[in-house]
Write an enzyme that holds these catalytic residues in place. Structure first.
Site, PDB file in Angstrom:
ATOM      1  N   HIS A   1      46.863  30.495  31.070  1.00 54.12           N
ATOM      2  CA  HIS A   1      46.060  29.204  30.854  1.00 54.12           C
ATOM      3  C   HIS A   1      46.637  28.063  31.748  1.00 54.12           C
ATOM      4  O   HIS A   1      45.746  27.532  32.548  1.00 54.12           O
ATOM      5  CB  HIS A   1      46.283  28.570  29.314  1.00 54.12           C
ATOM      6  CG  HIS A   1      45.366  27.497  29.014  1.00 54.12           C
ATOM      7  ND1 HIS A   1      44.013  27.212  28.525  1.00 54.12           N
ATOM      8  CD2 HIS A   1      45.688  26.089  29.280  1.00 54.12           C
ATOM      9  CE1 HIS A   1      43.518  26.190  28.432  1.00 54.12           C
ATOM     10  NE2 HIS A   1      44.781  25.360  28.811  1.00 54.12           N
ATOM     11  N   GLU A   2      47.807  27.764  31.804  1.00 53.33           N
ATOM     12  CA  GLU A   2      48.559  26.648  32.580  1.00 53.33           C
ATOM     13  C   GLU A   2      48.301  27.141  34.028  1.00 53.33           C
ATOM     14  O   GLU A   2      48.063  26.103  35.057  1.00 53.33           O
ATOM     15  CB  GLU A   2      49.836  26.251  32.251  1.00 53.33           C
ATOM     16  CG  GLU A   2      50.115  26.028  30.722  1.00 53.33           C
ATOM     17  CD  GLU A   2      49.246  24.479  30.664  1.00 53.33           C
ATOM     18  OE1 GLU A   2      48.636  24.132  31.535  1.00 53.33           O
ATOM     19  OE2 GLU A   2      48.944  24.447  29.462  1.00 53.33           O
TER      20      GLU A   2
ATOM     21  N   HIS B   1      44.838  26.083  35.554  1.00 52.55           N
ATOM     22  CA  HIS B   1      45.061  24.699  35.871  1.00 52.55           C
ATOM     23  C   HIS B   1      45.653  24.349  37.161  1.00 52.55           C
ATOM     24  O   HIS B   1      45.346  23.699  38.048  1.00 52.55           O
ATOM     25  CB  HIS B   1      45.825  23.817  34.845  1.00 52.55           C
ATOM     26  CG  HIS B   1      44.977  23.442  33.424  1.00 52.55           C
ATOM     27  ND1 HIS B   1      43.605  23.334  33.332  1.00 52.55           N
ATOM     28  CD2 HIS B   1      45.439  23.856  32.396  1.00 52.55           C
ATOM     29  CE1 HIS B   1      43.281  22.974  32.149  1.00 52.55           C
ATOM     30  NE2 HIS B   1      44.217  23.383  31.427  1.00 52.55           N
TER      31      HIS B   1
END
Length: 452
Positions: free
Chosen positions: A22-23, A26
């Site tokens: 997920h990170e 980003h």
């Protein structure tokens, strides 16, 4: 203790994998958009390990493994030198900020598809949606032992879990279900299961059972495991005997024996117990004895025990070739997303109970159980959790990615960013909503641990 440690370990592994992806979503898009990333952390709190790359980004693994974050250069948080303002997040275009924020949930969606692809290539083993016995509503609707459920409404099902989920969805919507089955003679038939007639307040976790279905793999053979000395069965039955009938009534599974023994005891006098022993079929005369059951209530007993907890071999396998597994994974992702969003809609409208919301304790227990079942099931669990993380993060709640996306959509419409005051108010509201949701999840988790 081993289960507790296993649950903690597999929860840490699961969250570590999902949060990292997920990170990274980003981080990767932020770097592509020219944003300076200060820290990429898996976990919260004090870093246990860290390393800085040539771009000045600190990569860290922190002490509390329940999440993670990517910290970017932003003038709203720190004073930024004039020479670095061009690489600050807040100075990027609104479309770039949307792309950066949306990249996290999208990474989880891509990971879900990849995990399901790997699962289908390996092959996920499960039990077919074959009916072992019916009672009540299901029996009245014409379902019989040996029927294999092929579809519920317009949704095809391959396993008992998929069929159970489809029944549950129809029951929560108070709808009757048109069920297509293949009977023991290989004929396809459609029967109507009147789920709308389930009583108010039915247990949403037990819909198939309340509808009268007993899945075939639930049925354990009535094979004698032990015989108590001095009991009615002593010197008559032996460990290894397979009970076939009690007092002329056929026995297909161990759970049928106790009720039939009660009927025989209430009738009085001896009855015939038919068993298979060493390939021979024997008829033995036996008289039940009055006694007490495990609950302390009067029961008729014969003094035999059956082996429990021995699951039969899997009879269904979902497996595809390397190329065919990709569209299968996309279709499965679509079904899981539809089920998740449908459950959220039902909870918001009151059609489903908020007891369906689970927290970290349930996640840990399911992670451990999935890992014990094999790589295929653990991959499926990770995929489902990754998709859930994607959907939750896209909810329009400030402090979540979806809340930030809502701010940027408003900015696109009005032509200028929201005021700091409006965004701060939104953050407080978001924190309150998130705290309430987490509190409910913990409450449901703890309630599930309390014996009933």
């Amino acid at each position: 203790m081993a289960d507790f440690l296993g649950s903690v370990w597999w929860m840490i592994v699961s969250l570590g994998v999902l949060v990292t992806f997920h990170e990274f979503g980003h981080y990767w898009v932020a770097r592509r958009c020219g944003v300076k990333v200060l820290r990429f952390s898996v976990g919260f709190g004090k870093p246990l390990w860290s390393r800085r790359n040539r771009n000045g980004t600190e990569f860290a693994i922190a002490a509390i493994p329940l999440g993670g974050y990517v910290k970017m250069l932003d003038e709203r948080e720190v004073e930024v030198p004039a020479g670095e303002r061009a690489v600050a997040f807040n100075n990027k275009t609104v479309w770039q900020r949307i792309a950066i924020v949306a990249a996290g949930p999208i990474a989880n969606l891509i990971l879900c598809i990849a995990l399901l692809w790997a699962m289908f290539v390996i092959g996920r083993q499960d039990y077919s949606a074959t009916i072992g016995r019916t009672t009540g509503m299901a029996a009245q609707a014409g379902f019989v032992a040996g029927d294999r459920v092929l579809a519920v409404e317009d949704r095809s099902v391959d396993t008992w879990a998929e069929a159970s989920m489809a029944f549950t969805a129809a029951a929560m919507d108070r709808q009757d279900a048109h069920v297509r089955v293949r009977d023991a003679l290989d004929n396809e038939r459609t029967r109507v299961l009147p789920l709308s007639q389930l009583p108010a307040g039915f247990d949403e976790r037990q819909v198939p059972v309340q509808a009268g279905f007993i899945w075939q793999f639930w049925l354990q053979p009535a094979r004698v495991d032990s015989v108590s000395a001095g009991s009615a069965a002593a010197n008559l039955l032996q460990p290894g005997d397979l009970i076939l009938a009690v007092d002329g009534q056929r026995v297909d599974s161990a759970d049928q024996v106790t009720p039939l023994i009660q009927q025989l005891g209430e009738r009085g006098g001896p009855g015939m117990i038919e068993v298979e022993r060493g390939g021979d079929r024997l008829a033995l005369e036996l008289t039940p004895q009055a006694g007490q059951g495990p609950d302390g209530k009067p029961r008729w007993l014969i003094g035999v025990g059956f082996a429990t907890g021995q699951m039969p071999a899997y009879d269904a396998r979902q497996q595809y070739g390397v190329l065919a597994a990709l569209p299968a994974a996309v279709r499965e992702t679509g079904k899981l997303a539809s089920d998740s969003l449908g459950m959220m809609r039902r909870m918001l409208t009151g059609a489903a109970s908020v007891k369906n919301i689970s927290g970290p304790i349930t996640i840990a227990r399911v992670a451990n159980a999935s890992a014990e079942r094999g790589v295929d099931w653990f991959l499926y669990f990770l995929a489902l959790l990754s998709l859930s993380l994607c959907i939750i993060n896209l909810l329009p709640i400030p402090v979540l990615d979806g809340g930030h996306l809502l701010y940027y959509l408003i900015e696109l419409v009005k032509g200028s960013p929201l005021s700091e005051r409006a965004m701060a108010a939104g953050q407080y509201i978001g924190l309150a909503l998130l705290a309430g949701l987490m509190g409910l999840a913990f409450y449901n988790d703890i309630l599930s641990l309390v014996p009933r």
